[in-house]
Scaffold this active site. Sequence first.
Site, short mmCIF file in Angstrom:
data_model
loop_
_atom_site.label_atom_id
_atom_site.label_comp_id
_atom_site.label_asym_id
_atom_site.label_seq_id
_atom_site.Cartn_x
_atom_site.Cartn_y
_atom_site.Cartn_z
N GLU A 8 0.81 -1.23 0.00
CA GLU A 8 0.00 0.00 0.00
C GLU A 8 0.84 1.26 0.00
OE1 GLU A 8 -3.55 1.97 2.71
OE2 GLU A 8 -3.46 -0.20 2.46
N ASP A 106 -2.86 -3.12 3.18
CA ASP A 106 -3.47 -3.26 4.50
C ASP A 106 -4.77 -4.05 4.40
OD1 ASP A 106 -1.41 -1.80 5.54
OD2 ASP A 106 -2.54 0.07 5.67
N TYR A 318 -1.84 -2.58 13.51
CA TYR A 318 -2.73 -1.85 12.61
C TYR A 318 -3.77 -1.08 13.42
CZ TYR A 318 -5.60 -0.86 8.57
OH TYR A 318 -6.30 -0.22 7.58
#
Length: 773
Positions: A8, A106, A318
């Site tokens: 990403e 992600d 995350y």
Amino acid sequence: MHEVIICEKPKASEKIASALSKNSVKKRYKKVSYYEFEENGNKTTVLAAVGHLYSLAPRNKKQARLFDVEWVPLYEKDKQKKYVKDYVDAIKKVSKNADKFVHACDYDIEGTLIGYNALKYACGEKSFDNAVRMKFSTLTDEDITAAYKNPMDIDFNQVDSGIARHVLDFLFGVNISKSLTDSVMKATKRYIQLSAGRVQTPTLAILVEREKEIQKFIPEPYWMIKADLEVPGIAEGITADHKAGKIFDKSVADEIFADCEGKDALIDRIDLKETVKAPPFPFDLGSLQSEAYAVFGFSPKKTQQIAQNLYTEGYTSYPRTSSQKLPKSIGVDKILKKLSYNASFKHQVAKLKKPYKPNEGKKTDEAHPAIHPTGVIPKELTTDYRKLYELITYRFISVFGENGILESMKTNLKIGNQDFNFSRKRMAKMGWMDLTPFRKPDDDVFPVIKEGETLVVKDVRSEEKETKPPARYNQASLIRELEKRGLGTKSTRANIISILYNRKYVEGKKIKVNELGEHLIDTLKEYSNKITSEELTREFETRLEEIMGGSVDKELIIEKAKVELTSILDDIEKNKLVIGEELYKSYRESRVVGKCKCGQNLILIDSPRGSTFVGCSGYPECKSTYSMPMGATVLKATCEECGLPLISFGKPRQRACLDPKCGKDDREPTNEVVGTCPECESDLIKRSGRYGEFIGCSGFPKCRFTKSLDEKEGEQKTSTAKKATGQTAVKKTTKKTTKKSAKKTSAKKPTKAAAKRKPAKKTAKKKGTPKKT
């Protein structure tokens, strides 16, 4: 075999390449870095997107309603995103003749869509035939390696949900904003850019509702009876409150006060109680945003950005998660062991008892666990990053702590025939609260007193107060409210609030809606209530979740959205003129910054070239205009010289009068030549700015050399002194000196235009005996 891994962000590609092979080689294509390595005859290329590479755009911009949309490269839609082209070209180049593709963005809806679009449009649709998905919650070597060795299929239901969300947001946001802007143009022949959205507008409606509650609120007087006591062992004494609390009848307050006057307090009853204080839950994104706002004053958007970067660096997990769970699979023992090697955390970790068991909340997230440190200790962090990292880490450690015990003491008193009480609290056992510096424990001293004893009453007070209106939302409390009402997602709420600020609908830390925001909601509620409806927004959020679950087709939801949107746009079209007139009027009111010398209002005006200036609302009769420096804001304070508003501008922020000629007695700059520019050898001349005269290069704007008049006078004195001693004055000027000179020049502030601070109002407390009525 050639394998291509698409990440990403560039930092993620670096982390993933390093984790998968210590022999990876960094290469470049145009301005894009990527990584390659070979093992067992197989070649792997790891490269990155930069967030979304593709964006939705109408197929035909000339249509009245932009319902037909397509995905286009972001650099074609937004000219400021030209750098994205290099990333798209790099993916196209390395993906040619590739045999296998790995989607390593992600693991959430946005990340899934970023990787899907990169595969579909840059690598070609055939890439899906040989594509797999990596799923990880931290960018540590262990997690990355495990995700690579155990890939999963791409979740196309998640992809469809992401596509549908983007289409819905585009259809509602672009079409309603366009319709409102067109209504103003049709009614007034003036262009103003208005903004509305599927979640943005209901959020603004919540704020307007609170604003109206505050405006309608009528304060009601009430009285509080308090007794100041002399208590053994408590030097400052203790204040007891009357049992009645708020007393709204003054005559009742007077009777109570009279009954207490001149009497001491009899201790009627003492209640001691212990309460268990369980450790906190692990952070999900919403609770992290709330805590960071409460402790550091960070906006939710700032917290989300820092947390995302800490994750990208491999320091934390995350952040966009709803989970309050810490499963064993994250390796709690390993993480705590790594943290114990750091001086900041080793004492806290040492206090934990094995086996480690977290105090978890009820909220779950199928994609990711609660936010936690990875055990990788940052070497260098800026102050704000350090604060948030420590907040996350100390919370993680605290979750495994023991229960604390709060001891409370409630004492009931009799003063005359009146009931009073006071309470004291202290931690009998610190437990988990001893593991974090971000929680201040109760630490009251308990007095040594017994039931039946008498305490001396030093003073009895009757304090008159007023009820207060409902509190305004701050950004953290609004995030909680949106979550409670099911509006937006954990990833989008902070950005929605930021948009409301950027559109100038709201202002202040305690969020206040201005005239434009309030009238926008009032107008929409009157003529097209659906767009402000929370129910409609919640219904579509539910449908998007159903798409992800595979129970509903995305095309059905998109078509239903078009039907609802058509109804909203039809309502606006029917009332276009009146909507345009009302919105333009409120827009003008929201732009008022002060009074012109002619008596009309001064308003902020956006020029077609993108700059902003202040002009008179009485134009064309009054042609007064004032330029604004880049990034300037108009203050409520006014100039003592001329009464015009002050402005704040520059870095560091400086204040000056809106009128650059204020205090200069209409003197024009002389443009007197005073020397030669040391940088380009053009003439140095006297110039005039907001802070008065200064020396500048006549070659401006090509040459930006400046210095203050004080420096010029200093040079002249030095030159004269050296001539008197027979020496020659030689002065060297470098670019570094020039910058310092410029900073010194801009740092000076005019004394005439300085704003006086108004003294803060004091709220007097009513003491002594109230007057009898």
